[in-house]
Motif scaffolding. Structure first.
Motif, PDB file in Angstrom:
ATOM      1  N   LEU A  65      -7.464  28.577  19.120  1.00  0.00           N
ATOM      2  CA  LEU A  65      -8.036  26.906  19.214  1.00  0.00           C
ATOM      3  C   LEU A  65      -6.839  26.218  19.638  1.00  0.00           C
ATOM      4  CD1 LEU A  65      -9.975  26.304  16.056  1.00  0.00           C
ATOM      5  CD2 LEU A  65     -10.448  25.904  18.354  1.00  0.00           C
ATOM      6  N   ASN A  66      -5.647  26.902  19.444  1.00  0.00           N
ATOM      7  CA  ASN A  66      -4.176  26.722  19.707  1.00  0.00           C
ATOM      8  C   ASN A  66      -4.040  27.147  21.052  1.00  0.00           C
ATOM      9  OD1 ASN A  66      -3.917  24.699  17.637  1.00  0.00           O
ATOM     10  ND2 ASN A  66      -2.863  26.418  16.443  1.00  0.00           N
ATOM     11  N   MET A  67      -4.729  26.716  21.724  1.00  0.00           N
ATOM     12  CA  MET A  67      -5.031  27.072  23.567  1.00  0.00           C
ATOM     13  C   MET A  67      -5.147  25.902  24.956  1.00  0.00           C
ATOM     14  SD  MET A  67      -5.269  30.449  25.768  1.00  0.00           S
ATOM     15  CE  MET A  67      -5.080  30.841  27.514  1.00  0.00           C
ATOM     16  N   ARG A  68      -4.686  24.388  24.360  1.00  0.00           N
ATOM     17  CA  ARG A  68      -5.510  23.247  24.697  1.00  0.00           C
ATOM     18  C   ARG A  68      -4.341  23.424  25.313  1.00  0.00           C
ATOM     19  NH1 ARG A  68      -6.072  22.046  18.928  1.00  0.00           N
ATOM     20  NH2 ARG A  68      -4.007  20.860  18.561  1.00  0.00           N
ATOM     21  N   PHE A  69      -4.649  22.569  26.615  1.00  0.00           N
ATOM     22  CA  PHE A  69      -3.603  21.608  27.907  1.00  0.00           C
ATOM     23  C   PHE A  69      -4.446  20.153  28.374  1.00  0.00           C
ATOM     24  CE2 PHE A  69      -7.091  23.212  31.163  1.00  0.00           C
ATOM     25  CZ  PHE A  69      -7.859  23.492  30.282  1.00  0.00           C
ATOM     26  N   ILE A  70      -3.463  19.824  28.687  1.00  0.00           N
ATOM     27  CA  ILE A  70      -4.262  18.306  29.340  1.00  0.00           C
ATOM     28  C   ILE A  70      -3.585  18.899  30.951  1.00  0.00           C
ATOM     29  CG2 ILE A  70      -2.543  16.213  30.168  1.00  0.00           C
ATOM     30  CD1 ILE A  70      -1.355  16.876  27.031  1.00  0.00           C
ATOM     31  N   VAL A  71      -4.814  17.912  30.925  1.00  0.00           N
ATOM     32  CA  VAL A  71      -4.691  17.641  32.958  1.00  0.00           C
ATOM     33  C   VAL A  71      -4.906  16.260  33.201  1.00  0.00           C
ATOM     34  CG1 VAL A  71      -6.227  17.876  34.860  1.00  0.00           C
ATOM     35  CG2 VAL A  71      -6.312  19.096  33.717  1.00  0.00           C
ATOM     36  N   HIS A  72      -3.351  15.511  34.350  1.00  0.00           N
ATOM     37  CA  HIS A  72      -3.638  14.502  34.528  1.00  0.00           C
ATOM     38  C   HIS A  72      -4.153  14.683  35.691  1.00  0.00           C
ATOM     39  CE1 HIS A  72      -0.377  14.121  31.229  1.00  0.00           C
ATOM     40  NE2 HIS A  72       0.289  14.966  31.281  1.00  0.00           N
ATOM     41  N   ALA A  73      -4.505  13.180  35.825  1.00  0.00           N
ATOM     42  CA  ALA A  73      -5.563  13.396  37.285  1.00  0.00           C
ATOM     43  C   ALA A  73      -4.790  11.935  38.041  1.00  0.00           C
ATOM     44  CB  ALA A  73      -6.508  12.819  37.524  1.00  0.00           C
ATOM     45  N   LEU A  74      -3.893  12.055  38.852  1.00  0.00           N
ATOM     46  CA  LEU A  74      -3.156  11.354  39.526  1.00  0.00           C
ATOM     47  C   LEU A  74      -3.369  10.813  41.022  1.00  0.00           C
ATOM     48  CD1 LEU A  74       0.312  12.219  38.448  1.00  0.00           C
ATOM     49  CD2 LEU A  74      -1.062  11.137  38.110  1.00  0.00           C
ATOM     50  N   PRO A  75      -3.060   9.399  41.373  1.00  0.00           N
ATOM     51  CA  PRO A  75      -3.812   8.814  42.815  1.00  0.00           C
ATOM     52  C   PRO A  75      -2.713   9.897  43.766  1.00  0.00           C
ATOM     53  CG  PRO A  75      -3.286   7.080  41.585  1.00  0.00           C
ATOM     54  CD  PRO A  75      -2.961   8.550  40.754  1.00  0.00           C
ATOM     55  N   ALA A  76      -2.951  10.251  44.999  1.00  0.00           N
ATOM     56  CA  ALA A  76      -2.470  11.289  45.976  1.00  0.00           C
ATOM     57  C   ALA A  76      -0.597  11.389  46.078  1.00  0.00           C
ATOM     58  CB  ALA A  76      -3.420  10.933  46.998  1.00  0.00           C
ATOM     59  N   ALA A  77      -0.467   9.319  47.038  1.00  0.00           N
ATOM     60  CA  ALA A  77       0.623   9.348  46.654  1.00  0.00           C
ATOM     61  C   ALA A  77       1.425   9.328  45.352  1.00  0.00           C
ATOM     62  CB  ALA A  77       1.212   7.808  47.797  1.00  0.00           C
ATOM     63  N   GLU A  78       1.759   9.430  44.229  1.00  0.00           N
ATOM     64  CA  GLU A  78       2.402   8.993  43.366  1.00  0.00           C
ATOM     65  C   GLU A  78       2.712  10.901  42.347  1.00  0.00           C
ATOM     66  OE1 GLU A  78       0.791   7.829  38.046  1.00  0.00           O
ATOM     67  OE2 GLU A  78      -0.062   6.331  40.286  1.00  0.00           O
ATOM     68  N   LEU A  79       0.867  11.596  42.599  1.00  0.00           N
ATOM     69  CA  LEU A  79       1.087  12.953  42.746  1.00  0.00           C
ATOM     70  C   LEU A  79       1.975  13.539  43.314  1.00  0.00           C
ATOM     71  CD1 LEU A  79       0.044  15.618  41.207  1.00  0.00           C
ATOM     72  CD2 LEU A  79      -1.727  15.331  43.429  1.00  0.00           C
ATOM     73  N   ALA A  80       2.465  13.730  44.654  1.00  0.00           N
ATOM     74  CA  ALA A  80       3.451  14.126  45.532  1.00  0.00           C
ATOM     75  C   ALA A  80       4.915  13.440  45.230  1.00  0.00           C
ATOM     76  CB  ALA A  80       3.120  13.392  46.834  1.00  0.00           C
ATOM     77  N   ALA A  81       4.749  12.568  44.409  1.00  0.00           N
ATOM     78  CA  ALA A  81       5.997  11.703  44.235  1.00  0.00           C
ATOM     79  C   ALA A  81       6.028  12.856  42.836  1.00  0.00           C
ATOM     80  CB  ALA A  81       5.874  10.715  43.868  1.00  0.00           C
ATOM     81  N   ARG A  82       5.251  12.943  42.242  1.00  0.00           N
ATOM     82  CA  ARG A  82       5.687  13.092  40.415  1.00  0.00           C
ATOM     83  C   ARG A  82       5.879  14.921  40.664  1.00  0.00           C
ATOM     84  NH1 ARG A  82       3.802  12.634  34.883  1.00  0.00           N
ATOM     85  NH2 ARG A  82       3.865  10.456  35.338  1.00  0.00           N
ATOM     86  N   LEU A  83       4.648  15.616  41.938  1.00  0.00           N
ATOM     87  CA  LEU A  83       5.387  16.691  41.857  1.00  0.00           C
ATOM     88  C   LEU A  83       6.779  17.768  42.388  1.00  0.00           C
ATOM     89  CD1 LEU A  83       2.088  18.758  42.720  1.00  0.00           C
ATOM     90  CD2 LEU A  83       2.895  18.330  40.833  1.00  0.00           C
TER      91      LEU A  83
END
Ligand code: CUA
Length: 278
Positions: free
Chosen positions: A161-179
């Motif tokens: 049960l304590n195997m949770r995770f989070i998925v953040h979906a970002l607009p493409a440009a924002e995603l590239a900057a975040r990574l």
């Protein structure tokens, strides 16, 4: 599949009605014909057709497509490792939280380190197993930017049960900057905690986003995450301290050994890990 179900249902209801009428009138198709037709031929033909359909007609596994964004998700007892195979020409490692593009499909390549887990983000897609020794490809899409909660959906041990995770979906440009930002983020190596971390933690954890590290989750940019250990809330140093001191009670059965360093050392390690907080 729906059409097939409706056909079968109609057939069964028709046969039931026929049987009712026949018992009143007392004649009609022989019992032998009913047995062979309804008991042997009908299930054989139906099941065979369904088998062919499931093998050919409906593909559960996605086709590989190099043009799509690719996230690798590897299940461990009891946390998710997330790897981006190519960020600026090299892999980027992380855990617990994944960043994906919004508004376009992506591929998640599922693997497992130990037992069978199941990757499930209810608002984005169905479940798919992460199986040791093979890669299952899953295609999904987040229609809108946002934060999506995920959970391991296959019983995999006492902390499943304590195997949770989070998925953040970002607009493409924002995603590239975040990574790119994540790839450049590591705790401040000038802090005294760097040496303590190297002595006490580095055998299991890497803080380098470009180096996968040992059996524990990669902790690069840890302070930018919002949960620890697959579900414990994380908003600051107090939460990190609580996790490091109490994780055997918070998550009994976790592979993480109890923290045995003295309080001064622990303080320095926490300051070091928290140094990525903006
Ligand atoms: Cu992993 Cu349940």
């Amino acid at each position: 599949m729906l059409a097939g179900s409706v056909l079968i249902l109609a057939g069964i209801m028709g046969t039931a009605l026929y049987a009712l009428r026949r018992s009143r009138r007392g004649h009609g198709v022989s019992e032998r014909a009913m047995l062979i037709g309804g008991g042997v031929l009908f299930p054989f033909v139906t099941l065979f057709a369904l088998m062919v359909w499931s093998l050919v007609g409906e593909r559960l596994a996605a086709e590989d497509d190099p043009s799509l964004f690719r996230l690798e998700a590897r299940g461990h007892q009891f946390w998710w490792e997330f790897t981006y195979p190519d960020v600026g020409g090299a892999p980027l490692y992380g855990a617990g939280e994944a960043f994906v593009p919004a508004g376009e499909p992506l591929l998640v390549a599922l693997e497992s380190q130990d037992v069978i887990h199941s990757f499930w983000v209810p608002r984005l897609a169905g479940k798919m197993d992460a199986i040791p020794g093979r890669t299952n490809l899953m295609r999904l899409a987040a229609d809108a930017p946002g934060t999506y909660a995920g959970q391991c959906a296959e019983f995999c041990g006492n902390q499943h049960l304590n195997m949770r995770f989070i998925v953040h979906a970002l607009p493409a440009a924002e995603l590239a900057a975040r990574l790119e930002a994540l790839a450049a983020t590591a705790p401040d190596p000038a802090l005294p905690g760097a040496a303590d971390f190297a002595e006490h933690c580095a055998a299991c954890h890497s803080v380098d986003p470009r180096r996968r590290g040992g059996p524990g989750p990669n902790l690069a940019a840890l302070a930018l995450r919002s949960q620890l250990g697959g579900g414990a809330p994380y908003a600051g140093a107090d939460d990190l301290r609580r996790w490091l001191l109490d994780h055997p009670d918070i998550k009994p059965g976790s592979r993480k050994p109890p923290t045995t360093v003295n309080h001064d050392t622990l303080d320095r390690i926490i300051t070091y890990l928290e140094s990525t907080r903006p």
